[in-house]
Motif scaffolding. Structure first.
Motif, short mmCIF file in Angstrom:
data_model
loop_
_atom_site.label_atom_id
_atom_site.label_comp_id
_atom_site.label_asym_id
_atom_site.label_seq_id
_atom_site.Cartn_x
_atom_site.Cartn_y
_atom_site.Cartn_z
N TRP A 96 0.84 -1.19 0.00
CA TRP A 96 0.00 0.00 0.00
C TRP A 96 0.87 1.24 0.00
CZ3 TRP A 96 -5.03 0.15 -0.90
CH2 TRP A 96 -5.78 -1.00 -0.69
N ARG A 97 0.52 2.21 -0.80
CA ARG A 97 1.16 3.52 -0.80
C ARG A 97 0.26 4.41 0.05
NH1 ARG A 97 5.98 4.44 -1.88
NH2 ARG A 97 5.33 6.55 -2.27
N TYR A 98 0.85 5.11 0.99
CA TYR A 98 0.08 5.94 1.91
C TYR A 98 -0.02 7.36 1.40
CZ TYR A 98 0.46 1.98 5.00
OH TYR A 98 0.37 0.73 5.52
N ALA A 99 -1.23 7.74 1.04
CA ALA A 99 -1.47 9.11 0.59
C ALA A 99 -1.71 10.03 1.78
CB ALA A 99 -2.67 9.15 -0.34
N SER A 100 -1.86 9.44 2.94
CA SER A 100 -2.05 10.22 4.16
C SER A 100 -0.82 10.07 5.03
CB SER A 100 -3.32 9.75 4.88
OG SER A 100 -3.25 8.35 5.10
N SER A 101 -0.95 9.41 6.15
CA SER A 101 0.18 9.18 7.04
C SER A 101 0.53 7.70 7.03
CB SER A 101 -0.16 9.60 8.47
OG SER A 101 -0.48 10.96 8.52
N PRO A 102 1.79 7.36 6.90
CA PRO A 102 2.16 5.94 6.92
C PRO A 102 1.62 5.25 8.17
CG PRO A 102 4.03 7.28 6.30
CD PRO A 102 2.94 8.23 6.73
N GLY A 103 1.02 4.10 7.97
CA GLY A 103 0.49 3.34 9.08
C GLY A 103 -0.92 3.72 9.49
N ARG A 104 -1.44 4.80 8.93
CA ARG A 104 -2.80 5.24 9.22
C ARG A 104 -3.62 5.17 7.95
NH1 ARG A 104 -2.87 10.86 11.80
NH2 ARG A 104 -4.96 10.60 11.04
N PRO A 105 -4.23 4.05 7.69
CA PRO A 105 -4.97 3.90 6.44
C PRO A 105 -6.02 4.99 6.23
CG PRO A 105 -4.81 1.81 7.58
CD PRO A 105 -4.31 2.86 8.53
N ALA A 106 -6.06 5.49 5.03
CA ALA A 106 -7.07 6.46 4.61
C ALA A 106 -7.68 5.94 3.32
CB ALA A 106 -6.44 7.83 4.40
N ARG A 107 -8.84 6.44 2.99
CA ARG A 107 -9.53 5.94 1.80
C ARG A 107 -8.73 6.16 0.53
NH1 ARG A 107 -13.51 9.65 -0.78
NH2 ARG A 107 -12.86 11.74 -0.24
N TYR A 108 -7.83 7.15 0.52
CA TYR A 108 -7.05 7.43 -0.68
C TYR A 108 -5.78 6.59 -0.81
CZ TYR A 108 -9.84 11.59 -1.68
OH TYR A 108 -10.84 12.45 -1.99
N ASP A 109 -5.39 5.87 0.21
CA ASP A 109 -4.21 5.01 0.08
C ASP A 109 -4.44 4.09 -1.12
OD1 ASP A 109 -3.30 6.23 2.37
OD2 ASP A 109 -3.72 4.53 3.67
N TYR A 110 -3.38 3.72 -1.81
CA TYR A 110 -3.57 2.99 -3.06
C TYR A 110 -2.49 1.94 -3.27
CZ TYR A 110 0.29 5.62 -5.12
OH TYR A 110 1.53 6.14 -5.38
N ARG A 111 -2.76 1.09 -4.25
CA ARG A 111 -1.81 0.08 -4.71
C ARG A 111 -1.71 0.16 -6.22
NH1 ARG A 111 -2.15 -5.55 -1.62
NH2 ARG A 111 -0.06 -5.53 -2.46
N VAL A 112 -0.57 -0.24 -6.75
CA VAL A 112 -0.35 -0.37 -8.18
C VAL A 112 -0.47 -1.86 -8.48
CG1 VAL A 112 1.32 -0.15 -10.06
CG2 VAL A 112 1.12 1.66 -8.34
N LEU A 113 -1.39 -2.21 -9.37
CA LEU A 113 -1.69 -3.62 -9.66
C LEU A 113 -1.70 -3.87 -11.17
CD1 LEU A 113 -4.76 -3.78 -7.26
CD2 LEU A 113 -2.49 -4.70 -6.79
N ASP A 114 -1.61 -5.11 -11.54
CA ASP A 114 -1.79 -5.57 -12.91
C ASP A 114 -0.99 -4.73 -13.92
OD1 ASP A 114 -2.78 -7.20 -14.95
OD2 ASP A 114 -4.49 -5.86 -15.30
N VAL A 115 0.30 -4.72 -13.76
CA VAL A 115 1.19 -3.95 -14.64
C VAL A 115 1.37 -4.71 -15.95
CG1 VAL A 115 3.48 -2.95 -14.91
CG2 VAL A 115 2.38 -2.96 -12.65
N ARG A 116 1.16 -4.01 -17.06
CA ARG A 116 1.31 -4.60 -18.39
C ARG A 116 2.23 -3.74 -19.23
NH1 ARG A 116 -5.16 -5.17 -19.57
NH2 ARG A 116 -5.66 -6.40 -17.71
N ALA A 117 3.01 -4.40 -20.06
CA ALA A 117 3.88 -3.68 -21.00
C ALA A 117 3.22 -3.71 -22.37
CB ALA A 117 5.25 -4.34 -21.06
N LEU A 118 3.07 -2.54 -22.95
CA LEU A 118 2.60 -2.39 -24.32
C LEU A 118 3.70 -1.68 -25.09
CD1 LEU A 118 -1.02 -1.12 -23.54
CD2 LEU A 118 -0.33 -3.45 -24.08
N PRO A 119 3.69 -1.71 -26.40
CA PRO A 119 4.74 -1.00 -27.14
C PRO A 119 4.83 0.48 -26.75
CG PRO A 119 3.50 -2.43 -28.61
CD PRO A 119 2.77 -2.42 -27.29
N GLY A 120 5.90 0.85 -26.06
CA GLY A 120 6.12 2.23 -25.65
C GLY A 120 5.30 2.69 -24.47
N LEU A 121 4.48 1.82 -23.88
CA LEU A 121 3.58 2.22 -22.80
C LEU A 121 3.63 1.24 -21.64
CD1 LEU A 121 0.33 3.04 -24.82
CD2 LEU A 121 1.89 4.71 -23.80
N ALA A 122 3.44 1.78 -20.45
CA ALA A 122 3.14 0.97 -19.28
C ALA A 122 1.64 1.17 -19.02
CB ALA A 122 3.94 1.42 -18.07
#
Length: 147
Positions: free
Chosen positions: A17-43
């Motif tokens: 989890w990436r903390y958009a608020s304070s580390p260790g204090r979950p907030a609704r905006y905390d996020y994860r990067v998932l399902d990474v795909r490589a396309l020609p010239g693009l992530a």
């Protein structure tokens, strides 16, 4: 030059989890990067907030002759490139996240946030025009490190 395959590998290594608020204090905006795909010239990857909102994002990889607005200095390697991208993602999630105020497009049944020189495009046409004019064609960093 930084290899696209190395950038994709670094993106896939973001598994916490990436903390958009304070580390260790979950907030609704905390996020994860998932399902990474490589396309020609693009992530192509999913951003999913803790509150359940999600969207896919497509960004230019180093090999692309396209703006990479999140770069504020020329990256030394793939890890540095992704670190600068994550700072940009942190800022975009923190300043509104994936809510209804963000413009989206549908591609192949998936919802994508629209990437602009100032960040993730806003739906409000006046605010979009204002930020686009302020950031300019090369973004907030004036194209530093970007193609």
């Amino acid at each position: 030059m930084i290899a696209d395959v190395d950038v994709i590998a670094e993106l896939k290594s973001i598994d916490e989890w990436r903390y958009a608020s304070s580390p260790g204090r979950p907030a609704r905006y905390d996020y994860r990067v998932l399902d990474v795909r490589a396309l020609p010239g693009l992530a192509d990857f999913e951003v999913r907030q803790r509150d359940g909102l999600a969207a896919r994002i497509q960004i230019a990889l180093p090999s692309a002759v396209a703006p990479q607005h999140w770069l504020y200095v020329t990256p030394e390697n793939a890890r540095d490139w992704v670190s600068q991208l994550v700072i940009w993602l942190d800022e975009e999630v923190y300043t509104g996240g994936l809510g209804e105020d963000r413009s989206r497009v549908e591609r192949d049944g998936a919802s994508y946030v629209v990437v602009e020189s100032y960040g993730w495009q806003l739906r409000d046409p006046h605010e979009h025009a204002r930020l686009k004019a302020l950031a300019g064609e090369h973004g907030w960093n004036g194209g530093n490190g970007a193609r």
